[in-house]
Design a protein around this motif. Structure first.
Motif, PDB file in Angstrom:
ATOM      1  N   PHE A 345      26.645  33.295  44.449  1.00 50.77           N
ATOM      2  CA  PHE A 345      27.350  32.069  44.799  1.00 50.77           C
ATOM      3  C   PHE A 345      28.422  31.740  43.758  1.00 50.77           C
ATOM      4  O   PHE A 345      29.536  31.337  44.102  1.00 50.77           O
ATOM      5  N   ASP A 346      28.095  31.929  42.459  1.00 47.57           N
ATOM      6  CA  ASP A 346      29.085  31.681  41.419  1.00 47.57           C
ATOM      7  C   ASP A 346      30.266  32.647  41.519  1.00 47.57           C
ATOM      8  O   ASP A 346      31.416  32.266  41.283  1.00 47.57           O
ATOM      9  N   ASP A 347      29.982  33.901  41.888  1.00 53.73           N
ATOM     10  CA  ASP A 347      31.052  34.886  42.059  1.00 53.73           C
ATOM     11  C   ASP A 347      31.994  34.489  43.196  1.00 53.73           C
ATOM     12  O   ASP A 347      33.212  34.707  43.107  1.00 53.73           O
ATOM     13  N   MET A 348      31.433  33.926  44.248  1.00 44.74           N
ATOM     14  CA  MET A 348      32.273  33.463  45.361  1.00 44.74           C
ATOM     15  C   MET A 348      33.192  32.333  44.902  1.00 44.74           C
ATOM     16  O   MET A 348      34.372  32.280  45.279  1.00 44.74           O
ATOM     17  N   ASN A 349      32.671  31.445  44.084  1.00 45.82           N
ATOM     18  CA  ASN A 349      33.478  30.345  43.561  1.00 45.82           C
ATOM     19  C   ASN A 349      34.592  30.893  42.665  1.00 45.82           C
ATOM     20  O   ASN A 349      35.756  30.470  42.767  1.00 45.82           O
ATOM     21  N   ALA A 350      34.246  31.851  41.814  1.00 46.93           N
ATOM     22  CA  ALA A 350      35.249  32.463  40.934  1.00 46.93           C
ATOM     23  C   ALA A 350      36.312  33.197  41.742  1.00 46.93           C
ATOM     24  O   ALA A 350      37.508  33.159  41.405  1.00 46.93           O
ATOM     25  N   TRP A 351      35.879  33.866  42.813  1.00 45.03           N
ATOM     26  CA  TRP A 351      36.838  34.552  43.693  1.00 45.03           C
ATOM     27  C   TRP A 351      37.821  33.550  44.292  1.00 45.03           C
ATOM     28  O   TRP A 351      39.041  33.800  44.321  1.00 45.03           O
ATOM     29  N   ALA A 352      37.317  32.400  44.786  1.00 47.82           N
ATOM     30  CA  ALA A 352      38.189  31.384  45.385  1.00 47.82           C
ATOM     31  C   ALA A 352      39.220  30.899  44.374  1.00 47.82           C
ATOM     32  O   ALA A 352      40.399  30.719  44.703  1.00 47.82           O
ATOM     33  N   GLN A 353      38.801  30.711  43.143  1.00 48.16           N
ATOM     34  CA  GLN A 353      39.724  30.275  42.099  1.00 48.16           C
ATOM     35  C   GLN A 353      40.771  31.344  41.808  1.00 48.16           C
ATOM     36  O   GLN A 353      41.941  31.034  41.582  1.00 48.16           O
ATOM     37  N   SER A 354      40.351  32.611  41.873  1.00 48.58           N
ATOM     38  CA  SER A 354      41.304  33.698  41.638  1.00 48.58           C
ATOM     39  C   SER A 354      42.340  33.787  42.751  1.00 48.58           C
ATOM     40  O   SER A 354      43.426  34.350  42.554  1.00 48.58           O
ATOM     41  N   GLU A 355      42.008  33.231  43.930  1.00 52.26           N
ATOM     42  CA  GLU A 355      42.937  33.226  45.059  1.00 52.26           C
ATOM     43  C   GLU A 355      43.860  32.009  45.037  1.00 52.26           C
ATOM     44  O   GLU A 355      44.670  31.817  45.945  1.00 52.26           O
ATOM     45  N   GLY A 356      43.720  31.175  44.005  1.00 52.34           N
ATOM     46  CA  GLY A 356      44.603  30.027  43.859  1.00 52.34           C
ATOM     47  C   GLY A 356      44.053  28.716  44.369  1.00 52.34           C
ATOM     48  O   GLY A 356      44.776  27.712  44.411  1.00 52.34           O
ATOM     49  N   PHE A 357      42.786  28.693  44.760  1.00 49.05           N
ATOM     50  CA  PHE A 357      42.157  27.460  45.242  1.00 49.05           C
ATOM     51  C   PHE A 357      41.391  26.790  44.097  1.00 49.05           C
ATOM     52  O   PHE A 357      41.067  27.425  43.084  1.00 49.05           O
TER      53      PHE A 357
END
Length: 600
Positions: A345-357
């Motif tokens: 779940f934390d990785d998904m959050n980090a991924w979203a941030q890496s996409e600019g969100f």
């Protein structure tokens, strides 16, 4: 006996044992087995094993040859025997004992091998594309492309369409991408444009009285490359029909697409299934809500839901304030994630941030017990009520995308895809088609601070003139539609606006004058003033169809001679500078910073 071959390298079987034959092809592989040299001889059709025995002139010659040299082999067909049979080759029961070898062409040392499946850098593959095309996978992809186009053509003719060719040199028109311009020698200072699509010509064919047109049409757009878009040029199945409704268009093209995909679904033994007819029709707004985009991959079972109301007055203040401000919260299920660690779940959050969100919220669930800050603050009962409303099970987690509707939908759509891929939920053995319908006719352009066309300015608005005169422009829908397969948009299409007065009114709403329309679209608007039938069509992309059927991630793999991502042809050296003589003939002078090299 023929000078080069009596058979192809895929033709010989056990029934030919004892025959004297002649084959020609490329030396694909060589294997020295202690006194016996085995050579795989390859041509367009397949491979035949050649045997050269120790002490013979044929073996000495073949030993000296580099792979990819071209030879003609004359010899006797013999049986390999049960223990040496290769069941993976059509010619696997036999081999040819070479009596004579004639070298047709010597190969130099290769910049990249043809045998094997090793990956090589794009610049090498494209610079030596003629070698790349000899490799089995790519060779088969190009043959698939040819077969697909042939099948499409036959099916379109079977549906009553007639093939026409439209001009390649034409006038520039504002269609959304940059034109390729061609200077005119006989009209100094003037330019032709290569067609971004045959759009106006095919509509003019309907005005001219031809009822059902199609063409495997080349299109030219000066735009950047993507995985599903080739820079420079591409091909599409362009078609148009007269006296049709939107549903008539669907019923005409669906059997063509369905038939082609069924015909090649088992390409190379993949055994894939094709969604049944009729294809699903999904309104644009529903697609944006449930899938987060207008090109949904229906193989992914995850559905996005709007849960904004669930967070009104919530104990989770961040979402409560977002909803209070008029924005939205979207929920993306994460099925069967009870056994996933917090890291998932934390990785998904980090991924979203890496996409600019800003981030991707989440709530975990195991055996009906909720976990995570959102669940803790929102409350166990409210979380369970939300899960029940969404049809979730006791081990299904949730992700949340919150904010402005457009951004929340985009993040939710990307997260839906990523969750589906990560959890292995997407069935790779299906082709799922759908139509996206009921696109908005207009949208509000925040940058220009004005209403503008959202999709296609030449579409007929639903409700026609009455809708344009009485409705809020942002509430008007259009007879526009996209055909989508496995998350790939194959084409856009529309029922056209064939009535000048409605076209002028639609452009007026978007801030264009009648003079603007008359200037920019003179050929079409003038033709409509002399009696135009209701008409509509679409143009599914050939390259994208083949890419899906070949199961390739990049469109370059199904195009014979593609350009690089920078729109360069490394093999032919294009683009290149024109000579001073050519520039003079065209009455052109280069800007100082782009001077051509001086002649030698």
């Amino acid at each position: 006996m023929h000078a080069y071959r009596t058979h192809t390298c895929a033709a010989l079987t056990a029934s030919n044992v004892g025959d004297t034959v002649r084959l020609s092809g490329w030396v694909h592989r060589k294997r020295d087995h202690g006194g016996v040299l085995f050579v795989d001889l390859r041509d367009h059709y397949g491979i035949t094993q050649i045997v050269a025995k120790a002490g013979t002139a044929t073996m000495e010659l073949l030993e000296r040859l580099r792979v990819e040299s071209v030879v003609t082999v004359t010899g006797e067909v013999v049986s390999r025997g049960p223990e040496a049979t290769n069941p993976n080759l059509p010619t696997g029961e036999i081999e040819v004992v070479a009596n004579t070898i004639e070298v047709q062409s010597h190969a130099q040392e290769l910049p990249m091998p043809v045998a094997g499946d090793a990956e090589y850098p794009e610049d090498i593959r494209l610079r030596y594309r003629f070698l790349d095309l000899r490799r089995e996978r790519l060779h088969q992809n190009i043959m698939l492309r040819s077969k697909v186009i042939s099948s499409i053509r036959q099916r379109m003719i079977g549906q009553g369409f007639t093939e026409f060719q439209t001009p390649i040199l034409t006038a520039s028109s504002p269609e959304g991408a940059r034109d390729y311009l061609v200077p005119s020698r006989v009209h100094p200072g003037k330019f032709y444009a290569l067609p971004q699509a045959p759009q106006m010509f095919k509509q003019l064919l309907m005005v001219a009285g031809f009822d059902r047109y199609f063409q495997i049409a080349p299109c030219f757009r000066d735009e950047d490359a993507r995985a599903d878009r080739s820079p420079g040029e591409f091909y599409q199945l362009d078609f148009e029909m007269s006296y049709v409704t939107q549903e008539d268009v669907f019923q005409a093209i669906e059997p063509v697409l369905h038939g082609v995909f069924e015909e090649f679904a088992d390409w190379q033994g993949k055994g894939r299934q094709v969604s049944p007819l009729p294809f699903k029709r999904i309104p644009y707004r529903e697609s944006m809500l449930k899938y987060g985009n207008d090109k949904p991959d229906l193989r992914n079972p995850i559905l996005i839901s709007d849960v904004s109301e669930q967070f009104v007055g919530s104990g989770f203040g961040r979402f409560a304030s977002i909803v209070e401000a008029g924005d939205v919260v979207r929920a993306i299920p994460a099925p069967g994630t009870a056994d996933r660690s917090r890291k998932f779940f934390d990785d998904m959050n980090a991924w979203a941030q890496s996409e600019g969100f800003a981030g991707l919220g989440y709530a975990t669930r195991k055996g009906g017990e909720w976990g995570g800050p959102i669940a803790k603050n929102h409350g166990e009962d409210k979380m369970s009520a939300m899960a029940d409303a969404l049809g979730l099970g006791p081990d299904d987690g949730l992700f949340f995308a919150a904010g402005k509707e457009g951004q929340a939908a985009k993040l939710a759509g990307l997260a839906r895809t990523r969750v589906g891929e990560t959890l292995g939920l997407i069935d790779q053995n299906r082709f799922e088609f759908c139509w996206i319908v009921d696109f908005p006719m207009f949208e509000y352009d925040e940058d220009a601070k004005k209403v503008d066309f959202s999709h296609n300015p030449f579409s007929m608005p639903q409700g026609e003139m009455d809708a344009l005169e009485t409705k809020d422009p942002l509430d008007i829908l259009a007879y526009q539609y996209d055909i989508v397969c496995n998350g790939v948009e194959l084409s856009s299409g529309a029922i056209r606006n064939h009535r000048p007065e409605i076209m002028y009114k639609a452009f007026e709403i978007a801030g264009y004058t009648q003079a603007d329309v008359d200037t920019n679209f003179a050929g079409m608007i003038n033709a409509f003033k002399f009696g135009a039938p209701p008409h509509g069509g679409s143009a599914p992309g050939i390259d994208r169809i083949v890419m899906l059927l070949a199961d390739e991630p990049n469109i370059r793999e199904v195009i014979v001679f593609p350009m690089t991502q920078k729109a360069e042809d490394l093999m032919m050296g294009a683009p290149n500078f024109a000579t001073p003589k050519q520039l003079k003939e065209l009455n052109l002078r280069l800007a100082p910073q782009v001077e051509a090299p001086k002649a030698g």
